[in-house]
Design an enzyme around this catalytic site. Structure first.
Site, PDB file in Angstrom:
ATOM      1  N   HIS A   1       0.687  -1.247  -0.022  1.00 57.74           N
ATOM      2  CA  HIS A   1      -0.023   0.036  -0.163  1.00 57.74           C
ATOM      3  C   HIS A   1       0.670   1.044   0.096  1.00 57.74           C
ATOM      4  CE1 HIS A   1      -3.022  -2.721   2.095  1.00 57.74           C
ATOM      5  NE2 HIS A   1      -3.372  -2.042   0.705  1.00 57.74           N
TER       6      HIS A   1
ATOM      7  N   LYS B   1     -17.635  -5.368   8.120  1.00 53.73           N
ATOM      8  CA  LYS B   1     -16.642  -6.978   8.098  1.00 53.73           C
ATOM      9  C   LYS B   1     -16.080  -6.990   9.118  1.00 53.73           C
ATOM     10  CE  LYS B   1     -12.980  -6.897   4.570  1.00 53.73           C
ATOM     11  NZ  LYS B   1     -12.263  -6.342   3.654  1.00 53.73           N
TER      12      LYS B   1
ATOM     13  N   ARG C   1      -2.194  -5.842  -8.658  1.00 54.38           N
ATOM     14  CA  ARG C   1      -0.783  -7.083  -8.115  1.00 54.38           C
ATOM     15  C   ARG C   1      -0.995  -7.547  -9.286  1.00 54.38           C
ATOM     16  NH1 ARG C   1      -3.830  -7.708  -2.320  1.00 54.38           N
ATOM     17  NH2 ARG C   1      -5.291  -7.740  -3.566  1.00 54.38           N
TER      18      ARG C   1
ATOM     19  N   SER D   1      -2.839  -7.572   3.003  1.00 51.44           N
ATOM     20  CA  SER D   1      -3.278  -7.499   4.958  1.00 51.44           C
ATOM     21  C   SER D   1      -3.575  -9.129   5.003  1.00 51.44           C
ATOM     22  CB  SER D   1      -4.135  -5.840   4.840  1.00 51.44           C
ATOM     23  OG  SER D   1      -4.117  -5.524   4.141  1.00 51.44           O
TER      24      SER D   1
END
Ligand code: PNS
Length: 165
Positions: A17, A41, A90, A127
């Protein structure tokens, strides 16, 4: 003034990040890192903790500010006169959903999404993977700032103790 946003959950922020945020900050006058408030979440860190961690982690980047948002990202951008969303890509697996969101966001308000190719050093990094590996004692040092690693480990120890009760 050219403004961009780097949105995400940042639970917690990783070096992947931070690489994207730093690169965005070199292209724009001001970059807002926007933490999504998502009550549905479960997260390891509270939104306030994530803001505090991100503020410390980006302190050396003079044109980066940290904020939080809920609801639509495009509304957050409109309220702050932000014309671009910067996202890291990514791998091809990221692309389908990111393209969908970029096209929907553009349709909603005309906001542009700019994709930055993730540094190959971090192309496998997320993460959630960091949290999973750290939970079971794997070494994730070097994948997130030391300060974040220490805070994450303390959280995971507290979480494990809580679950053992
Ligand atoms: O780090 P994440 O969880 O992958 O980030 C996802 C995020 C926050 C960028 C995305 O879920 C988002 O923009 N959410 C805000 C709600 C919204 O605008 N949804 C419509 C997208 S087209």
């Amino acid at each position: 003034m050219r403004k961009a946003v780097c949105p995400g959950s940042f639970d917690p922020v990783t070096n992947g990040h931070l690489d994207i945020i730093a690169r965005a900050a070199r292209q724009f006058d001001e970059v807002t890192v926007a933490v999504l408030i998502n009550k549905r979440k479960a997260s390891l860190f509270t939104v306030e903790e994530r803001i505090e961690i991100l503020t410390t982690a980006t302190a050396s980047m003079g044109n980066v500010v940290v904020d939080a948002f809920h609801g639509l990202l495009v509304d957050f951008c409109q309220e702050r006169d932000i014309s671009a969303i910067v996202k890291g890509l990514r791998a091809v697996s990221d692309f389908d959903y990111e393209l969908q969101m970029a096209q929907m966001n553009h349709r909603l308000t005309g906001v542009e999404t700019l994709f930055v190719s993730t540094n190959p050093l971090y192309s496998y990094l997320s993460s959630s993977l960091v949290k999973e590996v750290a939970t079971y004692g794997g070494d994730v040092s070097g994948l997130l700032p030391d300060m974040v690693l220490e805070r994450m480990n303390a959280k995971l120890v507290a979480k494990a103790a809580n679950e053992a009760k």
